[in-house]
Design a protein around this motif. Structure first.
Motif, PDB file in Angstrom:
ATOM      1  N   SER B   5      11.121 -35.566  54.681  1.00 17.99           N
ATOM      2  CA  SER B   5      10.603 -34.718  53.604  1.00 17.99           C
ATOM      3  C   SER B   5       9.237 -34.183  53.972  1.00 17.99           C
ATOM      4  O   SER B   5       8.402 -34.913  54.507  1.00 17.99           O
ATOM      5  CB  SER B   5      10.482 -35.522  52.315  1.00 17.99           C
ATOM      6  N   GLN B   6       9.016 -32.930  53.673  1.00 17.95           N
ATOM      7  CA  GLN B   6       7.705 -32.329  53.915  1.00 17.95           C
ATOM      8  C   GLN B   6       7.206 -31.681  52.636  1.00 17.95           C
ATOM      9  O   GLN B   6       7.974 -31.090  51.886  1.00 17.95           O
ATOM     10  CB  GLN B   6       7.779 -31.286  55.035  1.00 17.95           C
ATOM     11  N   ASP B   7       5.911 -31.795  52.435  1.00 13.18           N
ATOM     12  CA  ASP B   7       5.308 -31.266  51.225  1.00 13.18           C
ATOM     13  C   ASP B   7       3.923 -30.688  51.534  1.00 13.18           C
ATOM     14  O   ASP B   7       3.159 -31.314  52.274  1.00 13.18           O
ATOM     15  CB  ASP B   7       5.161 -32.402  50.194  1.00 13.18           C
ATOM     16  N   ARG B   9       6.317 -27.090  50.479  1.00 11.18           N
ATOM     17  CA  ARG B   9       7.207 -26.213  51.234  1.00 11.18           C
ATOM     18  C   ARG B   9       6.478 -24.945  51.665  1.00 11.18           C
ATOM     19  O   ARG B   9       6.734 -24.423  52.759  1.00 11.18           O
ATOM     20  CB  ARG B   9       8.431 -25.830  50.397  1.00 11.18           C
ATOM     21  N   PHE B  21      -1.072 -31.176  54.958  1.00 15.18           N
ATOM     22  CA  PHE B  21       0.378 -31.258  54.766  1.00 15.18           C
ATOM     23  C   PHE B  21       0.802 -32.714  54.911  1.00 15.18           C
ATOM     24  O   PHE B  21       0.194 -33.478  55.665  1.00 15.18           O
ATOM     25  CB  PHE B  21       1.125 -30.438  55.832  1.00 15.18           C
ATOM     26  N   ARG B  22       1.911 -33.042  54.235  1.00 10.08           N
ATOM     27  CA  ARG B  22       2.407 -34.409  54.293  1.00 10.08           C
ATOM     28  C   ARG B  22       3.824 -34.427  54.827  1.00 10.08           C
ATOM     29  O   ARG B  22       4.625 -33.533  54.545  1.00 10.08           O
ATOM     30  CB  ARG B  22       2.368 -35.026  52.903  1.00 10.08           C
ATOM     31  N   CYS B  23       4.141 -35.456  55.577  1.00 12.60           N
ATOM     32  CA  CYS B  23       5.498 -35.671  56.086  1.00 12.60           C
ATOM     33  C   CYS B  23       5.909 -37.112  55.796  1.00 12.60           C
ATOM     34  O   CYS B  23       5.190 -38.050  56.159  1.00 12.60           O
ATOM     35  CB  CYS B  23       5.552 -35.411  57.587  1.00 12.60           C
ATOM     36  N   TRP B  34       5.046 -33.743  65.198  1.00 16.23           N
ATOM     37  CA  TRP B  34       4.695 -32.489  64.536  1.00 16.23           C
ATOM     38  C   TRP B  34       4.903 -31.346  65.534  1.00 16.23           C
ATOM     39  O   TRP B  34       4.497 -31.451  66.701  1.00 16.23           O
ATOM     40  CB  TRP B  34       3.252 -32.492  64.057  1.00 16.23           C
ATOM     41  N   THR B  76       0.035 -37.231  57.766  1.00 14.95           N
ATOM     42  CA  THR B  76      -0.612 -36.015  57.267  1.00 14.95           C
ATOM     43  C   THR B  76      -1.133 -35.199  58.432  1.00 14.95           C
ATOM     44  O   THR B  76      -1.538 -35.750  59.462  1.00 14.95           O
ATOM     45  CB  THR B  76      -1.770 -36.344  56.315  1.00 14.95           C
ATOM     46  N   CYS B  92       7.931 -31.254  60.879  1.00  9.55           N
ATOM     47  CA  CYS B  92       7.820 -32.666  61.170  1.00  9.55           C
ATOM     48  C   CYS B  92       9.203 -33.186  61.541  1.00  9.55           C
ATOM     49  O   CYS B  92      10.218 -32.703  61.019  1.00  9.55           O
ATOM     50  CB  CYS B  92       7.279 -33.402  59.948  1.00  9.55           C
ATOM     51  N   GLY B 106      12.390 -32.144  59.349  1.00 13.48           N
ATOM     52  CA  GLY B 106      12.213 -31.736  57.974  1.00 13.48           C
ATOM     53  C   GLY B 106      12.372 -30.233  57.843  1.00 13.48           C
ATOM     54  O   GLY B 106      12.543 -29.530  58.845  1.00 13.48           O
ATOM     55  N   THR B 109       6.734 -26.885  56.422  1.00 10.63           N
ATOM     56  CA  THR B 109       5.746 -26.320  55.499  1.00 10.63           C
ATOM     57  C   THR B 109       5.328 -24.977  56.064  1.00 10.63           C
ATOM     58  O   THR B 109       4.833 -24.914  57.192  1.00 10.63           O
ATOM     59  CB  THR B 109       4.513 -27.225  55.355  1.00 10.63           C
TER      60      THR B 109
END
Lengths: 115, 114
Positions: B5-7, B9, B21-23, B34, B76, B92, B106, B109
């Motif tokens: 999951s990546q956040d 988008r 960004f978060r993974c 990454w 991150t 990611c 993922g 982003t």
């Protein structure tokens, strides 16, 4: 250094046509070879792979053969469908890069299949 | 487990701002990667973690970029003082061990710097 070259797109085909997407590579050692597919709005998905010379990877009707003599890994499908429309990436993995697997990708080839 | 999951988008930011960004990798995967993908190009390697240790950084990762993976779980990626050239898709991926066939990517982003 290691690199991957694939044919430029877009490739536009009618449904049920034969597909070939060319991919050639430059690498030291004996890399593994991959085809990834990216559908709109989605992440990269592994389509098929081959880990040594003369191996044939296959999945969902797609095939590719690892040709060491021509340093190629061309993607083929006998009869494409509209749902195959996506961007296809050829990639290699150098398993000697510090003990992990870094992927080196080609630029991608966009495939558009029309009914 | 729902995969990697990546956040967020999508992220639109003004030049000069910082972004993070978060993974979240697949929970049992100890390797995390990454990559950056610019328009019309294939993904390019940025950095790699094995558990919490960052073991390799690409020359693409300038001093404005920093990545962390505390406790070997989520990761991150921070970009400081963003530039228009940072606009790209940041991907990611995670894997359980040796063998790139185990990579799960993922959805990425997408960063736009205006």
């Amino acid at each position: 250094g290691n690199s991957v070259t694939q044919m430029e797109g877009p490739v536009t085909l009618s449904e049920e046509a034969f597909l070939t997407i060319n991919c050639t590579y430059t690498a030291t050692g004996y890399p593994s070879l991959f085809w990834y597919v990216q559908y709109p709005g989605e992440g990269l998905q592994l389509l098929l792979k081959a880990t040594k010379a003369d191996d044939k990877g296959s999945n969902k009707g797609f095939e590719a053969t690892y040709r060491k003599e021509t340093t190629s890994f061309h993607l083929e499908k006998g009869s494409v469908q509209v749902s195959d429309s996506a961007v296809y990436f050829c990639a290699l993995s150098d398993s000697f890069s510090g003990g992990y697997n870094k992927l080196i990708f080609g630029a991608g080839t966009r495939l558009a299949v029309h009914p | 487990d729902t995969g990697v999951s990546q956040d967020p988008r999508h992220k639109i930011t003004k030049r000069g701002q910082n972004v993070t960004f978060r993974c979240d990798p697949i929970s049992e995967h100890n390797r995390l990667y990454w990559y950056r993908q610019t328009l019309g190009q294939g993904p390019e390697f940025l950095t790699y973690f094995q558990n919490e240790a960052q073991l390799e950084k690409s020359r693409l990762l300038s001093d404005r970029f920093s990545a962390e993976r505390p406790k070997g779980s989520f990761s991150t990626l921070e970009i400081q003082r963003t530039e228009q050239g940072d606009s790209a898709m940041y991907l990611c991926a995670s894997s359980p061990g040796q063998g790139a066939s185990g990579y799960t990517f993922g959805s990425g982003t997408r960063l736009t710097v205006v």
